[in-house]
Design an enzyme around this catalytic site. Structure first.
Site, PDB file in Angstrom:
ATOM      1  N   HIS A 174       0.858  -1.193   0.000  1.00  0.00           N
ATOM      2  CA  HIS A 174       0.000   0.000   0.000  1.00  0.00           C
ATOM      3  C   HIS A 174       0.891   1.239   0.000  1.00  0.00           C
ATOM      4  CE1 HIS A 174      -3.287  -2.666   1.953  1.00  0.00           C
ATOM      5  NE2 HIS A 174      -3.490  -2.570   0.655  1.00  0.00           N
ATOM      6  N   ARG A 176       0.823   4.419   0.784  1.00  0.00           N
ATOM      7  CA  ARG A 176       0.958   5.392   1.869  1.00  0.00           C
ATOM      8  C   ARG A 176       1.696   4.856   3.097  1.00  0.00           C
ATOM      9  NH1 ARG A 176      -5.511   5.377   2.964  1.00  0.00           N
ATOM     10  NH2 ARG A 176      -5.707   3.399   4.089  1.00  0.00           N
ATOM     11  N   GLU A 177       1.947   3.552   3.138  1.00  0.00           N
ATOM     12  CA  GLU A 177       2.574   2.940   4.316  1.00  0.00           C
ATOM     13  C   GLU A 177       4.094   3.011   4.198  1.00  0.00           C
ATOM     14  OE1 GLU A 177       0.766  -0.913   4.686  1.00  0.00           O
ATOM     15  OE2 GLU A 177      -1.262  -0.084   4.697  1.00  0.00           O
ATOM     16  N   ARG A 224      -3.313   4.838  -1.527  1.00  0.00           N
ATOM     17  CA  ARG A 224      -3.171   3.451  -1.064  1.00  0.00           C
ATOM     18  C   ARG A 224      -2.935   2.461  -2.211  1.00  0.00           C
ATOM     19  NH1 ARG A 224      -5.656   0.087   3.138  1.00  0.00           N
ATOM     20  NH2 ARG A 224      -6.422  -1.877   2.283  1.00  0.00           N
ATOM     21  N   ARG A 248      -6.155  -6.957  -2.320  1.00  0.00           N
ATOM     22  CA  ARG A 248      -7.493  -7.515  -2.562  1.00  0.00           C
ATOM     23  C   ARG A 248      -7.548  -8.150  -3.948  1.00  0.00           C
ATOM     24  NH1 ARG A 248      -7.095  -5.404   1.710  1.00  0.00           N
ATOM     25  NH2 ARG A 248      -8.646  -4.350   3.000  1.00  0.00           N
ATOM     26  N   GLU A 383       1.537  -5.792  11.224  1.00  0.00           N
ATOM     27  CA  GLU A 383       1.176  -4.370  11.201  1.00  0.00           C
ATOM     28  C   GLU A 383       2.143  -3.660  12.146  1.00  0.00           C
ATOM     29  OE1 GLU A 383      -0.926  -2.755   9.413  1.00  0.00           O
ATOM     30  OE2 GLU A 383      -2.616  -4.038   8.830  1.00  0.00           O
TER      31      GLU A 383
END
Length: 416
Positions: A174, A176-177, A224, A248, A383
């Site tokens: 993703h 933005r991470e 994202r 996904r 996470e």
């Protein structure tokens, strides 16, 4: 602003045509033959207004501008087939990138976040400096023509036919991470400097979504998805609702119970952040991971996906119908959570458990695919910590997270 000509050659790139004249004649004049792309004149006007404004803003915040005219020329040639509206969107993305990006030097500081070009240059430098233990492997190409690179770290292998266990660790799926990618890069350096991992090959993918990562730097911080086109013709014409949530888009359980109105599980709306894609494995980034992991399926004993944020170590639901396997993965998750806390010096505490209980279920995730389609023994999603910073994790704390991941690997690898 309306042309890009290299070494005196006449080129038509959705703009007006020009030809080079002798210096004594004035240098440039409009080419007499009419262009097949006259619509580009409107783009010239738009870019003529946007470029000075962007550069003025940049000069008042950074002080210098590095404009690569050859890069502009290459971009224009690459996108010469697009419509005017699409061309304007592409031009805007390129212009923003040109005035916000520092010139890449290949030097990395683990107290700040870096752009894709800087990271890739550093990876290539590291490969050159550690040829005996590190190899960069290109596993695919993104929508915006960026390489997808995996770093293979291998110590003590003398026979190329030797069967060795391996682990695949992926970050940055993703955009933005940022801490996800930064921590994996820092982990790579720590492994090279501090850990003799003989008997185990380590595959690190720091930027699983380089287009989305770069776009979150140059334009929208909270972006994202990747940067694929919308399947809707009208939306695509205007450059709207781009991108697919790569986590996904994997084939296992793809689209299961997903509607236009679901969100966390995934969404069938291309404008949604969790859009699942047009079909399973529709995205080049997804395909690259699928093909590479499938190719190395027999040697891989573990797959770890690094995300931000939440302070958890989770594993796929319905991991196994064998009670002893289910118990093993649960106990290992607790050990890994403890190892992350220990590696952070006790500063970051982690929770563990099945993903559906601790977080939320995402259909078409890489974790479900790695476990249920590939049959990899140890599959975890981590996470990383957040405290109160959310996605804006302080860059000066990157080394602490990298150290946590190194301790995580030292706990997991002996059990593989």
């Amino acid at each position: 602003w309306g042309f890009a000509i290299k070494r005196g050659k006449i080129r038509d790139m959705n703009f007006r045509r020009y030809e080079e004249l002798p210096k004594e004649s004035g240098g440039w004049r409009k080419f007499e033959q009419p262009s097949n792309y006259s619509r580009g004149k409107s783009l010239v006007l738009a870019s003529g207004l946007s470029i000075p404004c962007a550069i003025y803003f940049y000069l008042n915040t950074k002080g210098t501008v590095n404009v690569n005219l050859e890069a502009i020329s290459d971009w224009a040639r690459l996108h010469s087939h697009h419509s005017l509206v699409q061309g304007m969107h592409h031009a805007y993305d390129v212009l923003v990138n040109l005035v916000t990006k520092e010139q890449a030097t290949g030097e990395i500081s683990f107290t700040e976040y870096h752009r894709v070009e800087e990271i890739y240059m550093w990876l290539k430098n590291m490969e050159m400096a550690n040829k005996d233990v590190m190899e960069l492997i290109k596993i695919g190409t993104t929508h915006e023509n960026r390489d997808i690179l995996v770093a293979k770290l291998s110590v003590g292998q003398t026979n190329t036919n030797e069967s060795r266990k391996a682990i695949f660790l992926e970050g940055g799926i993703h955009g933005r991470e940022w801490i996800s990618s930064a921590a994996v890069i820092n982990l790579l350096q720590l492994i090279l400097e501090k850990w003799d991992h003989r008997g185990c090959d380590i595959y690190l993918l720091p930027l699983a979504n380089p287009d989305g990562y770069e776009f979150s730097h140059s334009s929208r911080r909270m972006w994202r998805k990747n940067r694929g086109r919308s399947p809707n013709i009208l939306l695509n014409t205007f450059g709207l609702c781009k991108g697919t949530d790569l986590n996904r888009n994997f084939p296992t359980f793809w689209g299961e119970d997903v509607t236009n109105f679901t969100w966390f599980e995934g969404s069938r709306l291309s404008c949604a952040e969790t859009y699942i894609g047009a079909h399973p494995g529709s995205e080049p980034e997804t395909k690259a991971i699928i093909d590479f992991v499938t190719q190395h399926r027999e040697e891989l004993s573990a797959y770890v996906s690094i995300h931000s944020f939440g302070n958890v170590v989770v594993y796929p639901d319905n991991y196994s119908d064998k009670p002893d396997v289910q118990s093993e993965v649960e106990m290992m998750a607790k050990k890994l959570a403890e190892s992350l806390e220990e590696g952070s010096g006790g500063e970051d505490r982690y929770e563990s458990g099945p993903i559906g209980c601790v977080r939320y279920r995402a259909v078409g995730s890489v974790e479900d695919w790695a476990r249920h389609a590939m049959g990899i023994k140890w599959v975890y999603l981590v996470e990383l910590p957040s405290n109160e910073d959310g996605f804006f994790f302080p860059s000066e704390e990157i080394p602490r997270v990298g150290s946590s991941l190194l301790n995580f690997l030292k706990t997991l690898v002996p059990e593989m």
